[in-house]
Structures are given as structure tokens and as C-alpha cells.
Scaffold this motif. Structure first.
Motif, mmCIF file in Angstrom:
data_model
loop_
_atom_site.group_PDB
_atom_site.id
_atom_site.type_symbol
_atom_site.label_atom_id
_atom_site.label_comp_id
_atom_site.label_asym_id
_atom_site.label_seq_id
_atom_site.Cartn_x
_atom_site.Cartn_y
_atom_site.Cartn_z
ATOM 1 N N SER A 47 58.793 -6.942 92.113
ATOM 2 C CA SER A 47 59.156 -5.409 92.332
ATOM 3 C C SER A 47 58.316 -4.485 91.639
ATOM 4 O O SER A 47 58.275 -3.214 91.740
ATOM 5 C CB SER A 47 60.684 -5.191 91.495
ATOM 6 O OG SER A 47 60.631 -5.907 90.459
ATOM 7 N N ARG A 90 62.719 0.167 97.486
ATOM 8 C CA ARG A 90 63.810 -0.600 98.013
ATOM 9 C C ARG A 90 64.823 0.430 97.782
ATOM 10 O O ARG A 90 65.979 0.553 98.440
ATOM 11 C CB ARG A 90 63.983 -1.906 97.458
ATOM 12 C CG ARG A 90 65.057 -2.572 98.419
ATOM 13 C CD ARG A 90 65.233 -4.098 98.294
ATOM 14 N NE ARG A 90 66.038 -4.638 98.873
ATOM 15 C CZ ARG A 90 66.817 -5.680 98.619
ATOM 16 N NH1 ARG A 90 66.803 -6.325 97.236
ATOM 17 N NH2 ARG A 90 67.700 -6.246 99.466
ATOM 18 N N VAL A 107 60.993 -8.350 96.222
ATOM 19 C CA VAL A 107 61.636 -7.916 94.920
ATOM 20 C C VAL A 107 62.449 -9.271 94.386
ATOM 21 O O VAL A 107 62.373 -9.615 93.191
ATOM 22 C CB VAL A 107 62.616 -6.985 95.156
ATOM 23 C CG1 VAL A 107 63.880 -6.821 94.171
ATOM 24 C CG2 VAL A 107 61.843 -5.853 95.344
ATOM 25 N N GLY A 147 60.775 -2.325 93.753
ATOM 26 C CA GLY A 147 61.989 -2.248 93.637
ATOM 27 C C GLY A 147 62.390 -0.760 93.735
ATOM 28 O O GLY A 147 63.499 -0.721 94.307
#
Length: 82
Positions: A45, A7, A40, A4
Motif C-alpha cells: 500500500s 484505493r 494492498v 492504499g
């Protein structure tokens, strides 16, 4: 760094690049975001990149497999929602 966080970092990186560099890296960053997003989305995540596959729980492995299967099933197909 969890998936997470990675990202989020990819998104920040894309927004902070100069225009010429942004054009050059757009495909790579889009691909990375496209791979991380589903992981995610299914609640993974917290997984880190240095985590050995042998240490994943059965549920974690199933969710990873689910994202791979869905991606393969829709690769090259447009999905229209009404």
C-alpha cells in the motif's frame, strides 16, 4: 499518493458520484479497485505510482508478480469457498 490511499480515494469517489455518472464509471472503478486490492493485500500500500520499477526491491517485485500470477490463474473462473 500510495496505492492504499489511491484505493481509498477510488472508493470515496464511487460513493460520491451522481447516479448517472456512477453507472457510467462503475466498470472502470471496479477494475481499478480489483487491481489495487491484491497489491494492498500483500502489503504494498505504500508504493507510489511515480516509483520507478528499477527501484523496487526483490521482495516488492515478487509480491507484484504474485498478484499478477494469481489474477491470471483465476481470470474467468469462479472461486467457490465452502
Amino acid at each position: 499518493m500510495g496505492l492504499g490511499e489511491l484505493r481509498d480515494h477510488v472508493g470515496e469517489l464511487a460513493r460520491g458520484l451522481p447516479p448517472e455518472l456512477a453507472r457510467m464509471t462503475k466498470g472502470l472503478l471496479d477494475e481499478l479497485d480489483g487491481r489495487l486490492g491484491p497489491l494492498v493485500g500483500v502489503g504494498l500500500s505504500y508504493l507510489t505510482l511515480d516509483r520507478a520499477g528499477a527501484t523496487l526491491s526483490t521482495g516488492e517485485r515478487q509480491r507484484i508478480e504474485l498478484t499478477s500470477t494469481v489474477r491470471a490463474a483465476f481470470y474467468g473462473h469462479a472461486l467457490r469457498l465452502r
